[in-house]
Design a protein around this motif. Structure first.
Motif, PDB file in Angstrom:
ATOM      1  N   LEU A  87       0.834  -1.204   0.000  1.00  0.00           N
ATOM      2  CA  LEU A  87       0.000   0.000   0.000  1.00  0.00           C
ATOM      3  C   LEU A  87       0.870   1.256   0.000  1.00  0.00           C
ATOM      4  CD1 LEU A  87      -2.811   1.345   0.209  1.00  0.00           C
ATOM      5  CD2 LEU A  87      -2.587   1.148   2.702  1.00  0.00           C
ATOM      6  N   LEU A 138      -4.638   1.372  -6.216  1.00  0.00           N
ATOM      7  CA  LEU A 138      -4.764   1.769  -4.818  1.00  0.00           C
ATOM      8  C   LEU A 138      -6.158   1.413  -4.288  1.00  0.00           C
ATOM      9  CD1 LEU A 138      -3.512   3.192  -2.375  1.00  0.00           C
ATOM     10  CD2 LEU A 138      -4.351   5.350  -3.320  1.00  0.00           C
ATOM     11  N   ASN A 142      -7.047  -1.189  -1.236  1.00  0.00           N
ATOM     12  CA  ASN A 142      -7.864  -0.763  -0.107  1.00  0.00           C
ATOM     13  C   ASN A 142      -9.128  -1.611   0.056  1.00  0.00           C
ATOM     14  OD1 ASN A 142      -6.298   1.322   1.028  1.00  0.00           O
ATOM     15  ND2 ASN A 142      -6.984   2.744  -0.550  1.00  0.00           N
ATOM     16  N   SER A 147      -2.981  -8.169   0.474  1.00  0.00           N
ATOM     17  CA  SER A 147      -1.980  -7.546  -0.400  1.00  0.00           C
ATOM     18  C   SER A 147      -1.234  -8.584  -1.218  1.00  0.00           C
ATOM     19  CB  SER A 147      -0.980  -6.732   0.420  1.00  0.00           C
ATOM     20  OG  SER A 147      -1.607  -5.614   0.983  1.00  0.00           O
TER      21      SER A 147
END
Length: 156
Positions: A87, A138, A142, A147
């Protein structure tokens, strides 16, 4: 021989080319950060992004050569931004692409010749696409707490 670019245009192009090298350098640094954190897909992705940015520098170098000029090869400072997570890396990349887009947009307002303006528009198109892609990436990171799934996708 007649000068095809003004001193101001040469200076502007050298600055934009330098920004592309900085972006290339920064992406290489992000690739190293991601490798260190075990995000091997992101490492591959950011290494590729680094090469793309180097290609943008080379585009400016070729343009300058076509105009009987030479683009500068500036010394670059060490990259100091670190990314501890995927992130973080994507946020850094998005910020960098937005900054590059802003620099190209600002350059269009500096009264450059049509031949330089065409190149600037080409880069604005590239940067706009990059900003959109990073914003989408992104948003996807989120939306998930995984991830590693995004990392695997980036490695393809």
């Amino acid at each position: 021989m007649k000068k095809l670019l003004s001193k101001e245009e040469i200076s502007l192009i050298n600055e934009l080319a330098k920004q592309e090298l900085i972006a290339s350098h920064s992406y290489l640094h992000l690739a190293n950060c991601m490798r260190n954190k075990g995000y091997f897909g992101a490492e591959k992705f950011f290494t590729s992004e680094s090469l793309d940015e180097r290609g943008h520098y080379n585009t400016w170098a070729q343009f300058m050569n076509d105009m009987y000029e030479e683009v500068e090869v500036p010394a670059l400072e060490a990259v100091t931004v670190d990314a501890d997570t995927l992130l973080d890396a994507i946020e850094v990349a998005l910020d960098m692409e937005e900054e590059l887009l802003s620099k190209y947009e600002d350059a269009c307002g500096q009264g450059v010749s049509p031949k330089v303006l065409i190149k600037l528009y080409d880069f604005i198109e590239i940067q706009t696409k990059a900003v959109g892609e990073y914003a989408d990436l992104l948003a996807r990171v989120n939306l998930t707490n995984e991830s590693i799934l995004i990392d695997q996708e980036l490695g393809k």
